[in-house]
Enzyme design. Structure first.
Site, PDB file in Angstrom:
ATOM      1  N   ARG A 211       0.846  -1.190   0.000  1.00  0.00           N
ATOM      2  CA  ARG A 211       0.000   0.000   0.000  1.00  0.00           C
ATOM      3  C   ARG A 211       0.883   1.243   0.000  1.00  0.00           C
ATOM      4  O   ARG A 211       1.675   1.425   0.918  1.00  0.00           O
ATOM      5  CB  ARG A 211      -0.908   0.014   1.240  1.00  0.00           C
ATOM      6  CG  ARG A 211      -1.863  -1.188   1.349  1.00  0.00           C
ATOM      7  CD  ARG A 211      -2.975  -1.108   0.318  1.00  0.00           C
ATOM      8  NE  ARG A 211      -3.824  -2.284   0.319  1.00  0.00           N
ATOM      9  CZ  ARG A 211      -5.007  -2.347   0.925  1.00  0.00           C
ATOM     10  NH1 ARG A 211      -5.462  -1.308   1.598  1.00  0.00           N
ATOM     11  NH2 ARG A 211      -5.738  -3.447   0.842  1.00  0.00           N
ATOM     12  N   GLU A 213       0.503   4.151   0.901  1.00  0.00           N
ATOM     13  CA  GLU A 213      -0.075   5.171   1.773  1.00  0.00           C
ATOM     14  C   GLU A 213       1.053   5.964   2.439  1.00  0.00           C
ATOM     15  O   GLU A 213       2.047   5.387   2.856  1.00  0.00           O
ATOM     16  CB  GLU A 213      -0.950   4.520   2.847  1.00  0.00           C
ATOM     17  CG  GLU A 213      -2.130   3.747   2.273  1.00  0.00           C
ATOM     18  CD  GLU A 213      -2.859   2.930   3.332  1.00  0.00           C
ATOM     19  OE1 GLU A 213      -2.198   2.553   4.326  1.00  0.00           O
ATOM     20  OE2 GLU A 213      -4.051   2.670   3.163  1.00  0.00           O
ATOM     21  N   ARG A 219       0.833   2.128  13.518  1.00  0.00           N
ATOM     22  CA  ARG A 219      -0.069   1.047  13.124  1.00  0.00           C
ATOM     23  C   ARG A 219      -0.089   0.773  11.620  1.00  0.00           C
ATOM     24  O   ARG A 219      -0.840  -0.090  11.171  1.00  0.00           O
ATOM     25  CB  ARG A 219      -1.497   1.354  13.592  1.00  0.00           C
ATOM     26  CG  ARG A 219      -2.055   2.648  13.020  1.00  0.00           C
ATOM     27  CD  ARG A 219      -3.543   2.784  13.276  1.00  0.00           C
ATOM     28  NE  ARG A 219      -3.855   2.895  14.699  1.00  0.00           N
ATOM     29  CZ  ARG A 219      -5.095   2.947  15.185  1.00  0.00           C
ATOM     30  NH1 ARG A 219      -6.129   2.881  14.363  1.00  0.00           N
ATOM     31  NH2 ARG A 219      -5.299   3.072  16.463  1.00  0.00           N
ATOM     32  N   HIS A 220       0.691   1.511  10.835  1.00  0.00           N
ATOM     33  CA  HIS A 220       0.666   1.348   9.378  1.00  0.00           C
ATOM     34  C   HIS A 220       2.010   0.873   8.835  1.00  0.00           C
ATOM     35  O   HIS A 220       3.064   1.271   9.318  1.00  0.00           O
ATOM     36  CB  HIS A 220       0.303   2.669   8.687  1.00  0.00           C
ATOM     37  CG  HIS A 220      -1.137   3.056   8.855  1.00  0.00           C
ATOM     38  ND1 HIS A 220      -1.554   3.907   9.843  1.00  0.00           N
ATOM     39  CD2 HIS A 220      -2.246   2.695   8.161  1.00  0.00           C
ATOM     40  CE1 HIS A 220      -2.874   4.069   9.758  1.00  0.00           C
ATOM     41  NE2 HIS A 220      -3.304   3.342   8.745  1.00  0.00           N
ATOM     42  N   GLU A 357      -8.623  -1.599  13.825  1.00  0.00           N
ATOM     43  CA  GLU A 357      -9.262  -2.510  12.868  1.00  0.00           C
ATOM     44  C   GLU A 357      -8.316  -3.644  12.491  1.00  0.00           C
ATOM     45  O   GLU A 357      -7.143  -3.419  12.224  1.00  0.00           O
ATOM     46  CB  GLU A 357      -9.661  -1.733  11.609  1.00  0.00           C
ATOM     47  CG  GLU A 357     -10.261  -2.591  10.512  1.00  0.00           C
ATOM     48  CD  GLU A 357     -10.430  -1.833   9.204  1.00  0.00           C
ATOM     49  OE1 GLU A 357     -10.332  -2.452   8.130  1.00  0.00           O
ATOM     50  OE2 GLU A 357     -10.635  -0.599   9.251  1.00  0.00           O
ATOM     51  N   SER A 360     -11.250  -6.477   7.132  1.00  0.00           N
ATOM     52  CA  SER A 360     -12.303  -5.912   6.296  1.00  0.00           C
ATOM     53  C   SER A 360     -12.833  -7.024   5.417  1.00  0.00           C
ATOM     54  O   SER A 360     -12.054  -7.797   4.843  1.00  0.00           O
ATOM     55  CB  SER A 360     -11.762  -4.760   5.443  1.00  0.00           C
ATOM     56  OG  SER A 360     -12.792  -4.203   4.658  1.00  0.00           O
ATOM     57  N   ARG A 408      -1.123  -6.776  12.448  1.00  0.00           N
ATOM     58  CA  ARG A 408      -2.074  -6.184  13.392  1.00  0.00           C
ATOM     59  C   ARG A 408      -2.597  -7.233  14.368  1.00  0.00           C
ATOM     60  O   ARG A 408      -2.847  -6.931  15.539  1.00  0.00           O
ATOM     61  CB  ARG A 408      -3.226  -5.516  12.636  1.00  0.00           C
ATOM     62  CG  ARG A 408      -2.811  -4.246  11.924  1.00  0.00           C
ATOM     63  CD  ARG A 408      -3.988  -3.461  11.398  1.00  0.00           C
ATOM     64  NE  ARG A 408      -3.565  -2.147  10.937  1.00  0.00           N
ATOM     65  CZ  ARG A 408      -4.371  -1.099  10.821  1.00  0.00           C
ATOM     66  NH1 ARG A 408      -5.647  -1.214  11.136  1.00  0.00           N
ATOM     67  NH2 ARG A 408      -3.905   0.059  10.400  1.00  0.00           N
TER      68      ARG A 408
END
Length: 434
Positions: A211, A213, A219-220, A357, A360, A408
């Site tokens: 990703r 991002e 947390r990423h 989270e 998903s 996670r």
């Protein structure tokens, strides 16, 4: 070394060859002790200077900490030794000398910043508590695979170099592929859907996702490990059942097989396997409960995504793993199926830990024309995904699934402060090496 004995297997009376790293040296004058460490633990090697070869003693006392050595000798019982036994050496060989100055202290007596630890990950994993994280991670993934197989799911491996992104091009890493533009895959989503339309029907994958991002948070990650599941003839509620079972299986595997590792982390008393059913809150119920906490300056309204602060407030209110279901259709991806009786509501769901989270998922749109309309509603070109969409013309069953972030899962399971502690060599905005 065929004749090597692990330190944990050394018993009084055994003639052994032990090999590993020099953990510590204590010179007490007429007697000295060297602590040797291998993957199974530590063992004391005793040097009585007046009764032993001077050269051997000198070699032992001059060697630097973290050097790799081999010791031949006899194991004797010694209650005062850290493990109740010690080796009386006959010979010592320095296999690989370590520098006198180390970038961090593997004994843990001197703390190091996370960035220093990650720069020197090999040394960092010589610490019991750090090694324990990755032994636990390995056991959790083993338990997950076993549970998937127990429900008739086939493990697959899908491409990580793709022509188009799973969710559009906003978070893709572009690469050059034989003169053409390609991307690192964000998710195996489209490929695992294609597989439920094949003879396999029910599949799982544990593999890397990418990703692009620009987050820089605890947390990423930009490269992560995703645990993915997809099954034909499933709806979203059945997919949630499997998701709950997978999380519980991971905890059970760790509780059963990682007691030493949990002890190294100081968690033997506080590690609990989730045994109650995970609550399932609708999106509407979730925003009502968040607003009721008074934690947000501005109350949430229908259609809002949940911020980190909102997730934290709800997590504290629920206090355990929980699902959020029935998300608004407009904020879920094109491949998530809407409820037949209410097109404003999707079958999408998230699994939440009180901290963040984890998952998903949802039921997928299996009807070709509805899928094409979903692409168009989200501003995507269906033609770019023809390899995917055309298979929905040839008999695609109803299906559902999800993706779970492995890091996670471990981060929340072990209460780690930073997700980078759960991955060997993290990839984020600042880190491309080692």
């Amino acid at each position: 070394m065929d004749d090597r004995t692990y330190t944990a297997d050394a018993s009084p009376g055994d003639a052994v060859t032990v090999a590993g790293w020099v953990h510590e040296i204590r010179d007490l004058g007429g007697i000295a002790f060297l602590i040797l460490r291998d993957k199974t633990g530590k063992i004391q090697v005793k040097f009585e200077k007046d009764e032993m070869d001077d050269e051997m003693v000198e070699t032992a006392l001059d060697v630097h900490r973290e050097s790799v050595i081999s010791v031949e000798g006899t194991v004797e019982e010694e209650d005062r030794a850290p493990t109740g036994v010690e080796v009386v050496p006959e010979s010592i060989e320095v296999i690989a000398e370590a520098d006198a100055e180390l970038p961090l202290d593997p004994s843990g007596k001197v703390e190091a910043e996370l960035s220093t630890r990650l720069d020197n990950r090999t040394l960092d994993l010589r610490k019991d508590e750090v090694k324990a994280i990755f032994e636990i991670r390995a056991e959790a993934l083993r338990a997950v695979r076993e549970h998937f197989r127990s429900i008739g799911s086939t493990e697959i491996n899908t491409p990580k170099i793709v022509a188009t992104g799973t969710e559009g091009g906003t978070e893709l890493f572009p690469i050059t592929y034989f003169g053409e533009e390609a991307f690192m895959n964000q998710s195996p989503q489209l490929f695992k859907q294609l597989m439920v339309g094949s003879g396999l029907e029910r599949v799982f994958e544990i593999g890397p996702i990418f990703r692009a991002e620009e987050h820089n948070t605890p947390r990423h990650l930009n490269e992560a490990t995703s645990i993915d599941f997809e099954s034909a003839f499933f709806d979203h509620t059945e997919a949630m059942d499997v998701c709950e079972g997978i999380v519980r299986a991971a905890y059970e595997g760790v509780a059963e097989n990682c007691q030493e590792e949990l002890e190294a982390l100081g968690m033997t008393e506080e590690f609990d396997v989730p045994d109650d059913a995970f609550p399932r809150l609708t999106y509407e119920e979730a925003i009502e409960r968040i607003n009721a906490t008074g934690a947000l300056d501005d109350p949430l309204v229908w259609g809002d995504d949940l911020s980190t602060e909102a997730e934290r407030a709800l997590g504290e209110d629920v206090g355990s793993h929980y699902f959020i279901t029935d998300w608004p259709s407009e904020i879920k991806p094109f491949y998530i199926k809407d409820h037949d009786d209410d097109p404003e509501l999707s079958t999408g769901f998230d699994l939440m830990h009180p901290r963040l989270e984890l998952v998903s998922g949802g039921q997928r749109e299996h009807r070709y024309q509805h899928l094409i309309e979903g692409f168009e509603q989200q501003g995507l070109e269906p033609e770019a995904f023809e390899y995917y969409t055309k298979m929905f013309k040839y008999g695609m069953p109803p299906h559902a699934g999800w993706g779970l972030g492995a890091e996670r899962l471990i981060m929340t399971m072990l209460g780690l402060e930073n997700i980078r502690e759960a991955v060997l060599f993290p990839r984020d905005r600042q880190r491309l090496s080692p």
